[in-house]
Structures are given as structure tokens and as C-alpha cells.
Scaffold this motif. Structure first.
Motif, PDB file in Angstrom:
ATOM      1  N   LEU A  55       6.722  -3.168   6.579  1.00 52.30           N
ATOM      2  CA  LEU A  55       6.307  -2.234   5.533  1.00 52.30           C
ATOM      3  C   LEU A  55       6.788  -0.818   5.850  1.00 52.30           C
ATOM      4  CD1 LEU A  55       4.651  -1.981   2.877  1.00 52.30           C
ATOM      5  CD2 LEU A  55       2.684  -1.388   4.309  1.00 52.30           C
ATOM      6  N   LEU A  99       3.347  -9.059   1.757  1.00 51.66           N
ATOM      7  CA  LEU A  99       3.126  -7.637   1.500  1.00 51.66           C
ATOM      8  C   LEU A  99       3.158  -7.343   0.003  1.00 51.66           C
ATOM      9  CD1 LEU A  99       5.379  -6.253   4.372  1.00 51.66           C
ATOM     10  CD2 LEU A  99       2.902  -5.966   4.213  1.00 51.66           C
ATOM     11  N   LEU A 159       1.809  -3.794  -1.976  1.00 54.12           N
ATOM     12  CA  LEU A 159       2.374  -2.786  -1.080  1.00 54.12           C
ATOM     13  C   LEU A 159       3.891  -2.682  -1.237  1.00 54.12           C
ATOM     14  CD1 LEU A 159       0.288  -3.719   2.096  1.00 54.12           C
ATOM     15  CD2 LEU A 159      -0.252  -2.013   0.354  1.00 54.12           C
ATOM     16  N   LEU A 214       9.127   0.102  -1.686  1.00 62.79           N
ATOM     17  CA  LEU A 214       7.760   0.507  -1.368  1.00 62.79           C
ATOM     18  C   LEU A 214       7.059   1.015  -2.619  1.00 62.79           C
ATOM     19  CD1 LEU A 214       5.926   0.828   1.190  1.00 62.79           C
ATOM     20  CD2 LEU A 214       6.742   3.194   1.303  1.00 62.79           C
ATOM     21  N   GLY A 257       1.642   1.164  -1.414  1.00 66.57           N
ATOM     22  CA  GLY A 257       2.154   0.951  -0.070  1.00 66.57           C
ATOM     23  C   GLY A 257       2.273   2.248   0.700  1.00 66.57           C
TER      24      GLY A 257
END
Length: 226
Positions: A135, A188, A193, A210, A214
Motif C-alpha cells: 500500500l 487492499l 484502499l 491509491l 488509502g
């Protein structure tokens, strides 16, 4: 602090806690009595050295008055207690710091921000350290090809981020890592996110970006864009 051995059969939980709390209270004296209550009532026989590290990180982020005032509210104690549980299972110091960062933000706020902190803790509990690295890699500062910080970040986390060969064959040990990274990115994305940016239907490869959520989550962990 050395890892605690399991208590002998028949030993009272209160005896176990009493035997170990002196060290913990000494590490974080300003909240010693409140920590004793939380430990004796909610987290018996845990790996206390992990909690000690978390408490030290937490104390460095909150002043004594804020910490004590928050611990005397139901939702503040709830955030603190969740942090205790998660820190007891945290292996890396980085993760203990993520937990302390989320908890400190929750305890130093109220209303929506405290709810957001609690939500962040629930998400963090379902992500491992590798997924946090993935991430983080979607931040702009790590997407600039050739930048020193980007090169250093990808070199440090080569086993997680790759690049990985996707060639099919028994000698390609990277393919499993590539597929695992794909699975992590989907996970994710399921939390909002990451968002799908594009998809190649011929290869099945998906490109992500992103999301605002996130970025906010990384900010709450203390590792957001600077």
C-alpha cells in the motif's frame, strides 16, 4: 523484557498479572494503575514485552493528561484496549508503532475522528506487514522512477514488491510471489484502499492506484506522503 512462560496449571490469573505488572508500570508510570486494570481484566497471560513496546510508543505520542482523560471514557478505553490486543500479537516494531499511532490519534480526538481511528484499527488487524508495504508503495514519492528514495524503498522491500518474473515453468520461483502480490492488492482493494486503474483482459493483469481512503489510512499509520 524476556518472553513470559505459560503459567503453571492452577495458577490464578491475578497472580500471573501481579508478577509481571511491576515492570510494565515502571515503563509507563503515568498510567500504571489504569494499565493494571486493563491487563488484569482483559488480557491475561499475553506476551507482555510486546505490550510494553506499544505502551512506550503510545506514551511518546500523548501527554499524560490526554491519555488519562481518554482512558476514563468508554470509547477511549475501547480504542486503547484494541491497541493492547493487537500489540500482543505484533511481531515487528513498525507494526507496534502503527498501532500506537492509530490509538494515539483516536484517544486525542472524539466524534468522527475517533470512529475513523477505530475503523483504521479494524482494517490494520486484517492486513499483514507485507500488505502495508505494498500500500505504501502506491504513494507518489515511491512512484518516481529513478528517484533515490524510490530505488532505496524497492531495494529494501524486493521480496515483497518485486519485480517478479511471471514466466510459467518449474524453475520460476518468482511466479508464486507475483501471484501472492496480486492477491494482496485485491485484498487492499476490497477495503477501498486501492482502486482499479486499468485492466488487461488478455493477461489478467490489473493496475491500481491509491484512493483517498488509502491515503487517509496511511496518514493514520504515520507513514503518509510528506
Amino acid at each position: 523484557m524476556p518472553e513470559q512462560d505459560p503459567p503453571p496449571l492452577g495458577e490464578a490469573r491475578s497472580d500471573v498479572v501481579a508478577r509481571t505488572l511491576t515492570t510494565l508500570a515502571g515503563a509507563v508510570p503515568c498510567v500504571g494503575p489504569l494499565i493494571q486494570v486493563a491487563l488484569s481484566e482483559t488480557i491475561p497471560n499475553v506476551r507482555l514485552e510486546r505490550i510494553e513496546a506499544y505502551l512506550i510508543h503510545l506514551q511518546s505520542r500523548l501527554d499524560e493528561q490526554t491519555l488519562n482523560d481518554s482512558l476514563r471514557t468508554a470509547d477511549g478505553l475501547d480504542v486503547f484496549e484494541e491497541g493492547m490486543w493487537q500489540s500482543a500479537r505484533a511481531y515487528s516494531d513498525e507494526r507496534k508503532q502503527y498501532i500506537a499511532e492509530l490509538v494515539s490519534k483516536g484517544m486525542d480526538s472524539n466524534g468522527t475522528e475517533r470512529q475513523e481511528s477505530r475503523h483504521g484499527l479494524r482494517i490494520l488487524n486484517q492486513l499483514d506487514d507485507a500488505q502495508i508495504i505494498i500500500l505504501s508503495s502506491y504513494q507518489l514519492k515511491y512512484r518516481l522512477i529513478g528517484e533515490e528514495s524510490t530505488v532505496a524503498f524497492y531495494k529494501k522491500h524486493r521480496d515483497v514488491l518485486g519485480p517478479f518474473s511471471r514466466e510459467i515453468g518449474p524453475n520460476n520461483k518468482d511466479r508464486g510471489k507475483a501471484e501472492l502480490k496480486d492477491a494482496f492488492e485485491r485484498h487492499l482493494s476490497s477495503f477501498g484502499l486501492l482502486d482499479v486503474k486499468s485492466e488487461d483482459y488478455n493477461t489478467g493483469r490489473v493496475s491500481y492506484e491509491l484512493t483517498a481512503q488509502g491515503r487517509r489510512f496511511l496518514e493514520y499509520l504515520g507513514i503518509a506522503e510528506r
